[in-house]
Design an enzyme around this catalytic site. Structure first.
Site, short mmCIF file in Angstrom:
data_model
loop_
_atom_site.label_atom_id
_atom_site.label_comp_id
_atom_site.label_asym_id
_atom_site.label_seq_id
_atom_site.Cartn_x
_atom_site.Cartn_y
_atom_site.Cartn_z
N TYR A 1 -9.45 18.86 8.66
CA TYR A 1 -8.22 18.75 8.04
C TYR A 1 -7.13 20.00 7.95
CZ TYR A 1 -10.40 14.49 6.17
OH TYR A 1 -11.03 13.29 5.98
N GLY B 1 -22.17 -1.98 6.74
CA GLY B 1 -22.10 -1.55 7.95
C GLY B 1 -21.64 -2.76 8.78
N ALA C 1 -21.52 -7.34 4.07
CA ALA C 1 -21.15 -6.89 2.73
C ALA C 1 -21.66 -7.64 1.68
CB ALA C 1 -19.45 -6.75 2.75
N ASP D 1 -10.58 0.54 5.30
CA ASP D 1 -9.24 -0.06 4.78
C ASP D 1 -8.94 -1.22 5.02
OD1 ASP D 1 -9.33 2.73 4.14
OD2 ASP D 1 -8.29 3.45 6.17
O1 KDG Z 1 -9.64 5.64 6.24
C1 KDG Z 1 -9.20 6.31 7.38
C2 KDG Z 1 -8.98 7.72 6.93
O2 KDG Z 1 -10.00 8.47 6.81
C3 KDG Z 1 -7.95 8.44 7.81
O3 KDG Z 1 -6.84 7.76 7.82
C4 KDG Z 1 -7.61 9.89 6.97
O4 KDG Z 1 -7.20 9.39 4.79
C5 KDG Z 1 -7.81 9.85 5.49
C6 KDG Z 1 -8.75 10.86 5.10
O5 KDG Z 1 -8.15 11.60 4.07
O6 KDG Z 1 -9.79 11.03 5.92
#
Ligand code: KDG
Length: 309
Positions: free
Chosen positions: A103, A221, A225, A251
Site C-alpha cells: 500500500y 472459503g 457460507a 465484495d
Molecule cells: O476487497 C478487495 C480489496 O482488498 C482491494 O480492492 C483493495 O480495498 C482494498 C484494500 O484496502 O485492501
C-alpha cells in the site's frame, strides 16, 4: 425504493504486466480497487440505487477512480476531491510465495476523512450503509468516522464487512474491530480472517462473541457460507468455479447477500445470491469482474425465482 451508501477508500492498483522480480518490472496494468466501491458497483449491477462516499486527490488517479466507479453506474457525487492530499495507490507484487499488496496510502485523501463526512450526508432515503474494517485502520479520524456510522439510533441498516488487512494494522490495535462489528446490523466475515482477528472462525463461537448484530454471515472459503439469525444457522454451499484470482470475491458476495437481504429474501437465497455474485469476481484478475448476464441476475432477487436461484 431507498438506496444504499458504501463508504470507504478506493485506490489505483498497479499490476505487473510482465513476469520477473517486481523491481525490474517496467510495464504495469492500471486497475482500480477498493472493497466498498466494489460492493457499490456490484449493487448497481443488481439494479439497486448505489452511492459511493469517499475522498480522492485532485489528481489524475483520483479522476481515474471517479471515472471507473461512476462509469459503473454508481453515484459518486458525494466523493470529496481533496486538493491537498493524493489518491491512494496499491501495487500487486507477485513473488514465488504468491501475490500480495503493497500500500501507498498513508496520508491519502481518503485517510483524512472523519465524522464530518457522515454529518454531510443526506441519509433520508437510504436503507443501508455499508462499511468495512479497512476504514478503521486508515487513521484516527477514519476510525472516528466509522464509530459515528455505527453509533445508534438510526433509521437505516448498517452492514460491516470485517475485511482484515494485516498490513494496515502493524501500528494499530485491532481489538477495536470487535466493538465496531458488534454495533452493526449485519456482519460479514471470512472464517479465516475471523480466526486471525477474533481467534475463531466457527459460526457458533462467533455468534457468542458478537451478540449485537441481527445477522452474522460467515464465509467458509470455497466450501460455502453460514448465516446466523434469530439463533438459526443456515448453511449454503458455494458454487464450483475455476478461480482466476480470489481478490474481490468477498465484495461480490457481500453485494449479492445484501441485495437479497434488502429484497426481503430468506437466508438461503441471500447466501446463493452472494455466492453467485462472488463467482463473477473469482473468474477474473480484476476485483469486480465482468457483469453477470441479466438472465442470471434478474431471477436472483425475484420473489418467484427459478429453482437454481
Ligand atoms: O476487497 C478487495 C480489496 O482488498 C482491494 O480492492 C483493495 O480495498 C482494498 C484494500 O484496502 O485492501
Amino acid at each position: 425504493s431507498g438506496g444504499v451508501v458504501c463508504l470507504g477508500e478506493t485506490m489505483v492498483v498497479l499490476v505487473p504486466a510482465e513476469s520477473g522480480p517486481v523491481r525490474s518490472v517496467r510495464t504495469w496494468t492500471r486497475a482500480i480497487g477498493g472493497a466498498e466501491s466494489n460492493v457499490a458497483i456490484h449493487l448497481a449491477r443488481l439494479g439497486l440505487r448505489s452511492r459511493w462516499v469517499s475522498a480522492v486527490g485532485d489528481d489524475a488517479f483520483g479522476g481515474a477512480v471517479l471515472d471507473y466507479v461512476g462509469g459503473a453506474g454508481v453515484d459518486v457525487s458525494g466523493v470529496r476531491v481533496d486538493p491537498s492530499r493524493p489518491t491512494g495507490l496499491y501495487v500487486k507484487e507477485a513473488d514465488p510465495l504468491g501475490s500480495h499488496a503493497r500500500y501507498y496510502r498513508a496520508g491519502s485523501a481518503a485517510s483524512a476523512m472523519g465524522p464530518e463526512v457522515l454529518a454531510g450526508l443526506n441519509l433520508d432515503d437510504v436503507r443501508l450503509v455499508h462499511v468495512s474494517g479497512i476504514t478503521a485502520a486508515l487513521s484516527d479520524s477514519c476510525l472516528e468516522l466509522l464509530r459515528a456510522v455505527l453509533r445508534g439510533p438510526r433509521e437505516h441498516l448498517v452492514s460491516f464487512d470485517l475485511n482484515w488487512r494485516p498490513a494496515l494494522w502493524a501500528d494499530r490495535d485491532p481489538s477495536v474491530l470487535l466493538e465496531l462489528a458488534d454495533a452493526a446490523d449485519i456482519v460479514l466475515a471470512g472464517a479465516d480472517e475471523a480466526e486471525a482477528v477474533w481467534g475463531t472462525g466457527d459460526p457458533e463461537k462467533l455468534r457468542a462473541l458478537l451478540p449485537g448484530p441481527a445477522t452474522l454471515v460467515v464465509k467458509q472459503g470455497e466450501e460455502g457460507a453460514t448465516a446466523v439469525e434469530d439463533g438459526e444457522f443456515t448453511y449454503q454451499e458455494a458454487l464450483k468455479v475455476d478461480v482466476v484470482e480470489p481478490v474481490g470475491a468477498g465484495d461480490g458476495f457481500a453485494a449479492g447477500y445484501l441485495a437479497a437481504h434488502l429484497a426481503g429474501l430468506p437466508p438461503t437465497r441471500r447466501l446463493r445470491a452472494g455466492h453467485l455474485q462472488a463467482a463473477a469476481a473469482l473468474l477474473t484478475s480484476e476485483d469486480v469482474g465482468e457483469p453477470l448476464p441479466p438472465e442470471v441476475t434478474g431471477p436472483l432477487l425475484s420473489a418467484d425465482p427459478p429453482a437454481w436461484a
